[in-house]
Write a protein that holds these residues in place. Structure first.
Motif, mmCIF file in Angstrom:
data_model
loop_
_atom_site.group_PDB
_atom_site.id
_atom_site.type_symbol
_atom_site.label_atom_id
_atom_site.label_comp_id
_atom_site.label_asym_id
_atom_site.label_seq_id
_atom_site.Cartn_x
_atom_site.Cartn_y
_atom_site.Cartn_z
ATOM 1 N N MET A 87 -11.103 3.724 7.242
ATOM 2 C CA MET A 87 -11.714 5.066 7.263
ATOM 3 C C MET A 87 -13.755 4.701 7.018
ATOM 4 S SD MET A 87 -9.967 6.979 4.451
ATOM 5 C CE MET A 87 -10.245 8.832 4.587
ATOM 6 N N PRO A 88 -14.107 5.751 7.619
ATOM 7 C CA PRO A 88 -15.329 5.239 7.726
ATOM 8 C C PRO A 88 -15.832 4.408 5.882
ATOM 9 C CG PRO A 88 -14.840 7.184 8.272
ATOM 10 C CD PRO A 88 -14.022 7.081 7.514
ATOM 11 N N GLY A 89 -17.068 3.476 5.627
ATOM 12 C CA GLY A 89 -17.075 3.186 5.329
ATOM 13 C C GLY A 89 -16.562 1.744 4.343
ATOM 14 N N GLY A 90 -15.081 1.671 5.198
ATOM 15 C CA GLY A 90 -14.654 0.562 4.944
ATOM 16 C C GLY A 90 -13.483 0.004 4.309
ATOM 17 N N LYS A 91 -12.859 1.431 4.577
ATOM 18 C CA LYS A 91 -11.781 1.329 3.259
ATOM 19 C C LYS A 91 -10.458 1.121 3.546
ATOM 20 C CE LYS A 91 -13.354 3.171 -0.662
ATOM 21 N NZ LYS A 91 -14.027 1.436 -1.548
ATOM 22 N N ILE A 92 -9.890 0.225 4.454
ATOM 23 C CA ILE A 92 -8.952 -0.174 5.127
ATOM 24 C C ILE A 92 -7.109 0.199 4.085
ATOM 25 C CG2 ILE A 92 -8.226 -2.650 6.447
ATOM 26 C CD1 ILE A 92 -11.164 -2.856 6.271
ATOM 27 N N VAL A 93 -6.600 -0.166 5.551
ATOM 28 C CA VAL A 93 -4.781 0.201 4.871
ATOM 29 C C VAL A 93 -4.259 0.029 5.722
ATOM 30 C CG1 VAL A 93 -2.482 1.949 5.125
ATOM 31 C CG2 VAL A 93 -5.348 1.369 3.427
ATOM 32 N N PHE A 94 -3.506 -1.820 5.532
ATOM 33 C CA PHE A 94 -2.156 -1.510 6.609
ATOM 34 C C PHE A 94 -0.774 -1.620 5.909
ATOM 35 C CE2 PHE A 94 -5.280 -4.238 8.839
ATOM 36 C CZ PHE A 94 -5.018 -5.201 9.598
ATOM 37 N N TYR A 95 -0.016 -1.288 6.555
ATOM 38 C CA TYR A 95 1.055 -1.080 6.665
ATOM 39 C C TYR A 95 2.032 -1.825 6.413
ATOM 40 C CZ TYR A 95 -0.181 4.672 6.842
ATOM 41 O OH TYR A 95 -0.982 5.476 6.731
ATOM 42 N N THR A 96 3.091 -2.285 5.740
ATOM 43 C CA THR A 96 3.701 -3.322 5.715
ATOM 44 C C THR A 96 4.975 -3.017 7.460
ATOM 45 O OG1 THR A 96 5.496 -2.010 4.592
ATOM 46 C CG2 THR A 96 4.501 -3.958 3.245
ATOM 47 N N GLY A 97 4.673 -2.074 7.694
ATOM 48 C CA GLY A 97 5.578 -1.710 8.629
ATOM 49 C C GLY A 97 4.688 -2.957 10.432
ATOM 50 N N ILE A 98 3.712 -3.156 10.022
ATOM 51 C CA ILE A 98 3.136 -3.482 11.395
ATOM 52 C C ILE A 98 3.155 -5.139 11.109
ATOM 53 C CG2 ILE A 98 0.695 -4.269 10.581
ATOM 54 C CD1 ILE A 98 -0.326 -3.073 13.192
ATOM 55 N N LEU A 99 3.446 -5.201 9.685
ATOM 56 C CA LEU A 99 3.428 -7.050 9.672
ATOM 57 C C LEU A 99 4.828 -8.028 10.846
ATOM 58 C CD1 LEU A 99 2.770 -7.511 5.533
ATOM 59 C CD2 LEU A 99 1.291 -7.785 8.064
ATOM 60 N N PRO A 100 4.898 -7.410 11.109
ATOM 61 C CA PRO A 100 6.014 -7.508 11.839
ATOM 62 C C PRO A 100 5.886 -7.849 13.008
ATOM 63 C CG PRO A 100 8.191 -6.222 10.460
ATOM 64 C CD PRO A 100 5.947 -5.966 10.027
ATOM 65 N N ILE A 101 4.891 -7.031 13.755
ATOM 66 C CA ILE A 101 4.215 -6.985 14.950
ATOM 67 C C ILE A 101 2.965 -8.513 14.722
ATOM 68 C CG2 ILE A 101 3.152 -5.630 16.974
ATOM 69 C CD1 ILE A 101 6.316 -5.215 16.508
ATOM 70 N N THR A 102 1.927 -8.388 13.726
ATOM 71 C CA THR A 102 1.159 -9.057 13.501
ATOM 72 C C THR A 102 1.606 -10.010 13.790
ATOM 73 O OG1 THR A 102 0.917 -8.756 11.311
ATOM 74 C CG2 THR A 102 -0.502 -7.631 12.618
ATOM 75 N N GLN A 103 2.991 -11.249 12.381
ATOM 76 C CA GLN A 103 3.292 -12.026 12.548
ATOM 77 C C GLN A 103 2.366 -13.224 11.660
ATOM 78 O OE1 GLN A 103 4.793 -13.812 16.518
ATOM 79 N NE2 GLN A 103 6.613 -12.225 16.433
ATOM 80 N N THR A 104 1.233 -13.217 12.172
ATOM 81 C CA THR A 104 0.380 -14.068 12.169
ATOM 82 C C THR A 104 -0.865 -13.712 11.310
ATOM 83 O OG1 THR A 104 -0.848 -14.910 13.902
ATOM 84 C CG2 THR A 104 1.458 -16.106 13.110
ATOM 85 N N GLU A 105 -1.672 -14.821 10.568
ATOM 86 C CA GLU A 105 -3.134 -14.776 9.895
ATOM 87 C C GLU A 105 -3.741 -13.913 10.791
ATOM 88 O OE1 GLU A 105 -6.484 -16.416 7.918
ATOM 89 O OE2 GLU A 105 -4.125 -17.116 6.859
ATOM 90 N N THR A 106 -3.490 -14.612 12.191
ATOM 91 C CA THR A 106 -4.541 -14.547 13.553
ATOM 92 C C THR A 106 -4.563 -13.347 14.358
ATOM 93 O OG1 THR A 106 -4.671 -16.428 13.963
ATOM 94 C CG2 THR A 106 -5.326 -15.015 15.772
ATOM 95 N N GLY A 107 -3.185 -12.524 13.754
ATOM 96 C CA GLY A 107 -2.779 -11.535 14.753
ATOM 97 C C GLY A 107 -3.139 -10.283 13.974
#
Length: 269
Positions: A107-127
């Motif tokens: 969100m504007p101002g730096g408020k971040i959310v990651f959903y657990t559902g995206i972690l299988p796609i990112t796979q790694t810290e670099t992802g």
């Protein structure tokens, strides 16, 4: 009345511009941070209260770690390029939320959310850094405020047309044509341009943070595979196609590494 609307549109368009520090281009934005940020912070807090925030896990710690590295890299770039203090009003926060949706946002101002559902796609810290860089770039480039500004102009245009056209049948035709035309011809391309811009900015920021930008194209290949190729035509979408993004990110990765070298970063994880 019609002239008043036109004058209003011209005044807003000329007076409400802000320079994007990453591109040097003037952008339409008449919502200042002092107005946007408090709304975003309140919405973020409400979202966290209504959803399951995951803390104390390896994954949640990783989200925070990557977020801190990305935001620090953004600050380094901005300070080095004549924008010290650009992030002074940002209140960074990084949270992992239990949700199977394949998504993340900032969100504007730096408020971040990651959903657990995206972690299988990112796979790694670099992802994770690929996604984090992209989402943070949206906030840094004020894309949220720009979309609000464009939406306001779209509404003003609709009102101006309805005021100017007296015949009810013609007004009906105008509303139908304007609704489709402004969406397909203006709002959707506007949104796609933001996504492309965030891809490019995010790539540079993740590289400065020490993450390999070449991983970005690989992540989008996984994203394409996960979607099963199901996507609307690009001109009807808010986002560029997967293939467009993969091609762009492949071309831009060496540029991002070259930018990181200016900050003494030559090794990437």
């Amino acid at each position: 009345m019609r002239k008043l609307f036109i004058i209003t549109l011209l005044f807003i368009g000329v007076a409400a511009c802000k320079t994007n520090p990453f591109t040097g281009q003037r952008t339409l934005n008449f919502y200042p941070n002092s107005q946007v940020f408090p709304m975003a912070f309140a919405q973020y807090d409400q979202f966290l209260q209504e959803n399951k925030v995951i803390t104390g896990t390896k994954e949640s710690h990783m989200i925070t770690k990557v977020g801190q590295r990305i935001s620090s890299a953004a600050e380094r770039w901005l300070s080095a390029n004549g924008y010290p203090g650009y992030l002074s009003d940002y209140k960074w926060e990084y949270n992992l939320v239990k949700d199977e949706t394949v998504n993340a946002w900032c969100m504007p101002g730096g408020k971040i959310v990651f959903y657990t559902g995206i972690l299988p796609i990112t796979q790694t810290e670099t992802g994770v850094a690929v996604v984090m860089g992209h989402e943070v770039a949206h906030a840094l480039a004020d894309h949220g405020a720009q979309r609000m500004s464009a939406g306001t102009l779209q509404q003003i245009g609709a009102v101006a047309g309805n005021v100017a056209i007296k015949d009810p049948e013609k007004r009906n035709m105008f509303n139908q044509a304007y609704g489709i035309g402004s969406q397909v011809g203006l709002m959707l391309p506007f949104s796609r341009s933001h996504e492309t811009e965030a891809d490019r900015i995010g790539l540079q920021i993740m590289a400065i943070a020490g993450y390999d930008p070449a991983e970005a194209a690989e992540l989008w290949k996984r994203m394409k595979a996960q979607s099963g190729g199901q996507a609307p035509p690009e001109f009807l979408s808010t986002h560029p196609s997967n293939d467009t993004r993969i091609n762009n990110l492949t071309v831009w990765a060496p540029e991002a590494k070259a930018e990181a070298e200016k900050f003494g970063v030559t090794k990437f994880q």
